[in-house]
Structures are given as C-alpha cells and as structure tokens.
Design a protein around this motif. Sequence first.
Motif, PDB file in Angstrom:
ATOM      1  N   HIS A 163      38.646  42.122  33.137  1.00 25.93           N
ATOM      2  CA  HIS A 163      38.798  42.861  34.391  1.00 25.93           C
ATOM      3  C   HIS A 163      37.437  43.248  34.969  1.00 25.93           C
ATOM      4  N   SER A 164      36.514  42.295  34.952  1.00 26.77           N
ATOM      5  CA  SER A 164      35.185  42.504  35.519  1.00 26.77           C
ATOM      6  C   SER A 164      34.539  41.151  35.723  1.00 26.77           C
ATOM      7  N   ILE A 165      34.023  40.894  36.909  1.00 28.69           N
ATOM      8  CA  ILE A 165      33.362  39.613  37.146  1.00 28.69           C
ATOM      9  C   ILE A 165      32.139  39.459  36.258  1.00 28.69           C
ATOM     10  N   TYR A 166      31.489  40.558  35.926  1.00 25.01           N
ATOM     11  CA  TYR A 166      30.262  40.498  35.127  1.00 25.01           C
ATOM     12  C   TYR A 166      30.564  40.302  33.645  1.00 25.01           C
ATOM     13  N   PHE A 167      31.477  41.098  33.108  1.00 24.66           N
ATOM     14  CA  PHE A 167      31.764  40.991  31.677  1.00 24.66           C
ATOM     15  C   PHE A 167      32.586  39.749  31.352  1.00 24.66           C
ATOM     16  N   ALA A 216      35.854  36.394  39.090  1.00 22.50           N
ATOM     17  CA  ALA A 216      34.570  35.681  39.063  1.00 22.50           C
ATOM     18  C   ALA A 216      34.660  34.293  39.684  1.00 22.50           C
ATOM     19  N   TYR A 217      35.842  33.683  39.691  1.00 19.85           N
ATOM     20  CA  TYR A 217      35.975  32.301  40.160  1.00 19.85           C
ATOM     21  C   TYR A 217      36.857  32.201  41.410  1.00 19.85           C
ATOM     22  N   PHE A 218      37.143  33.335  42.033  1.00 19.59           N
ATOM     23  CA  PHE A 218      37.969  33.383  43.235  1.00 19.59           C
ATOM     24  C   PHE A 218      37.278  32.674  44.391  1.00 19.59           C
ATOM     25  N   ASP A 219      38.062  31.952  45.203  1.00 22.58           N
ATOM     26  CA  ASP A 219      37.509  31.112  46.271  1.00 22.58           C
ATOM     27  C   ASP A 219      36.717  31.885  47.312  1.00 22.58           C
ATOM     28  N   LEU A 220      37.215  33.051  47.742  1.00 24.24           N
ATOM     29  CA  LEU A 220      36.684  33.715  48.936  1.00 24.24           C
ATOM     30  C   LEU A 220      35.183  33.985  48.881  1.00 24.24           C
ATOM     31  N   PRO A 221      34.629  34.583  47.815  1.00 23.74           N
ATOM     32  CA  PRO A 221      33.176  34.803  47.827  1.00 23.74           C
ATOM     33  C   PRO A 221      32.372  33.512  47.914  1.00 23.74           C
ATOM     34  N   TYR A 222      32.874  32.431  47.314  1.00 29.31           N
ATOM     35  CA  TYR A 222      32.167  31.149  47.407  1.00 29.31           C
ATOM     36  C   TYR A 222      32.278  30.573  48.817  1.00 29.31           C
ATOM     37  N   ASN A 223      33.379  30.882  49.501  1.00 24.54           N
ATOM     38  CA  ASN A 223      33.494  30.471  50.903  1.00 24.54           C
ATOM     39  C   ASN A 223      32.497  31.232  51.775  1.00 24.54           C
TER      40      ASN A 223
END
Length: 441
Positions: A319-323, A388-395
């Motif tokens: 439950h953390s993109i970093y960890f 961490a692998y969700f499309d939106l930030p990479y878009n």
Amino acid sequence: MRDLLLFGILLAVLPLALRHTWIGVLLWTWLSIMNPHRLTYGFAHDAPVAAIAAGAILLSLFTSRDKLRMPWTPAVVVLFLFVLWMCITTAFAINPSGSLEQLNKVLKIQLMTAIALMALQERKHIELFVWVNVLSIGFYGFKGGIHTILTGGSSTVWGPPGGFIAENNALAVAVIMTIPLINFLRVTAARRIMRGGLLILMLLCAVSALGSQSRGALLAISGMAAVLWWRSPRKIFGGLILAFVGVSLIAFMPESWEQRMSTIGTYESDSSAMGRILTWRFCANLAADRLTGGGFDIYNVGNLAIWGAPGSTSVHVAHSIYFSVLGEHGYIGLVLFVLTWLLVMRGSGQLRKASKGKPELAWVFHLAGMCQVSLVGYLCGGAFLQLAYFDLPYNILVILVVTHRWLVDGRWKRETSGAFGSGSPVEMAPLPSSSGPRALP
C-alpha cells in the motif's frame, strides 16, 4: 445495449487506429484506464477489448504513414532503465512464475507508453490525449460525486472492477490527480459553456474523492492545495478561497468520515495502518537482503516469516508506491523509480520557464503547471497506495515529454490552435509577466 454501444465504438475507431497510430493510443488509453467493458453486463464484459486495441496499434506501426520518433529525454531513458530492471528482478524473483504474470501487465502498459511517446506529435494529439485521460477518470468522479451528494457521504465510492482503481482509495487518488488536468482544460477552453461544465466536474470530483473516505486521498489533495497556494500571486486571498472550499466540503461529510480521517494521527490503534507499517518493514528487510528485491509476487505468510514478522498470519500488500517498488525491485529499482519522477518534475519546471510570459505558449505554461500539481497528488497519495504501475502518472509523463518535443521542434509557430479551437490568448487566463524571451534549458 451497453455491449453493442462499446463494440460499435470499437469497430468505428479501429480502422482509424490502423491508419494513425496516435488514434490507436487514444483508444487504448480509454479502454485501459476507464475499463468501459466492465460496465457492461453481456458478452463485452470479459471481451479482450484492450488486446484488440493493442493489436491494432502494433499493426499501425507498419501500416501508418505517421512519422514515429522517440523523444530521448532523461526521464524517458531512466524510465526504460527501470522497465529493464523490472525484467531482471523478475528473472531473479523469489517466485518467478507468479512475478511473470504481473510483469506481463506492466510491460503492456509501458509498451503503450513508449508508443504514445513516439506517436503523439501535434498539439491536437496532446490535447486529445489529455481529454481522454480526463474523461476516463472524470466519469467516475462525476458519478461518485453525485452518489456522495445523494447519500450524504455515508456510502463509499468504488471504482470499476478489475482495474488499478477498483479500490475506493485508488479511485480517490486517481480522481484527485485528474482535477488539475480538468482545470487545464477549463482554463484553455474556448467556450464559456465548456468552462462551466468543467468547473462543475472539478467540484464533483472533489466531492467524490472525499466520499471515498480515503486517508491517502486527503493527503494527496492537501499536497496539491499547498502547491496551488504557493504558486498563487495573492497568497492571502488564495489561501482563504482554498480554506473556504475545503471547510465547505468537509462540513458536508458525515461523522464516520471525520472519525476515519482522525485515525491518521492515531495509527497505532488502527489495525489496517499497523498492517501496512509491518509490510513496509518487511519490504525494507527484503531489499536489504536481496539486491534485486523479491519480484512482484512477494506478499505471503512464508516471506513475512523470513523478512518481516515471524508467526504473522495476516498478509497485507505494501500500500505504498515507494515500499512496493523497494520490496519488489530492491534499492536500485526504488532509485530508478524516484529518479524518473524527479526528472519529470524538473522537465515540467523547464516547460513553465520556457513558456512563461508568452501568450502563444500560454497553453503549455498552464499544462505543465497542472501536470506538476497532479504529480504532487500522486507522489503524496501514492505513499499509502499500491499504484506504482498505474497508467495515469505515466500518461502525464508522456504529456510533458511530447509537449517538450513540440516546443523544441518549433511546432508552436504553425500550430496556433488546439483540438477544439482552444488556446486563444484573449480567452485564456493571463500569464505571469516575463522579463524577456526564454528558451528551453
């Protein structure tokens, strides 16, 4: 009826996608983020619509006459190194077969990210790409906002099943990330009725995010509000407006919402929060012991017994993109992941600097600024979510990188209007004054 409508749209767009790769990218983005097939009840519900769109995009690479060119910016290079490192960590994973399944999903997203970077060339491509992302998430923000109002905030808002944003917390952060992009479209819209409609959508998205009762969403929206306040030329007035809107929205929420948000400061008594902290410790221990981390499939009782909490029978994901990146791909993976977003933020700052004070580039200035705010929401809210692998930030990365290329290539000299005739200097919000012309660093 919904099934027929979905396939009707698909059949209508596929021939265009074969002719123009950028149209295929828009189609894939809609299907991947919104998951419209999951809103149907018949044959389309489990149909491989995203795979069909992906197949059309790959074919278009050979049939399209569009010129495709990869913008090799530092952020793109580091992102591809991160993807390569994920392949290596999967090969050395604790459970290679289980990790390979998730790697396939991640590689599909990153392959489409790479194609989008090559295909989106013109200003209309960029603006339509923003619109597709906004409407794909904004649909759930609109629906969730109305649902929250009708139920008085007593019912949790959930996302579409089967995707990254199915969970209420993930949907809330995705909706919050979309609000700055909606604001960009509002500021650059040519028609007053469109600006009014987008303002209503922004408010409903904010209500929907609060209605999710997500603590991560509250942190995300707080971080974004802080950035907006800092940029405001009239900080006292801007602060009062933000405070008024925030208090008004919070006052609408029921007592159950206040009780849940109050657990941010009393996490020791919250079993969910303590479970996450335990998993964070597990991820740190695993990364310290294995250079490549454990791979994607690490969250089970056996691994917790070795690197986390012996005797524990409760299993939580990070439950953390970093960890999550730390545990799954080690410290090298975490450095590449964080460096990617630092470079993206730096690039957006360069875009704002290059376009500041230039009416003909006003849309670039506003787009870069709103993308920055959106990413702040992701980096804050994502600290407590598995995105961490969700499309939106990479878009958003794609939007900023291809806009940078558009500016460097000098397309602004001949592409003076947007996808819907937007971007008139008279209609757009005024830019901060500039002491002189600026060039891209």
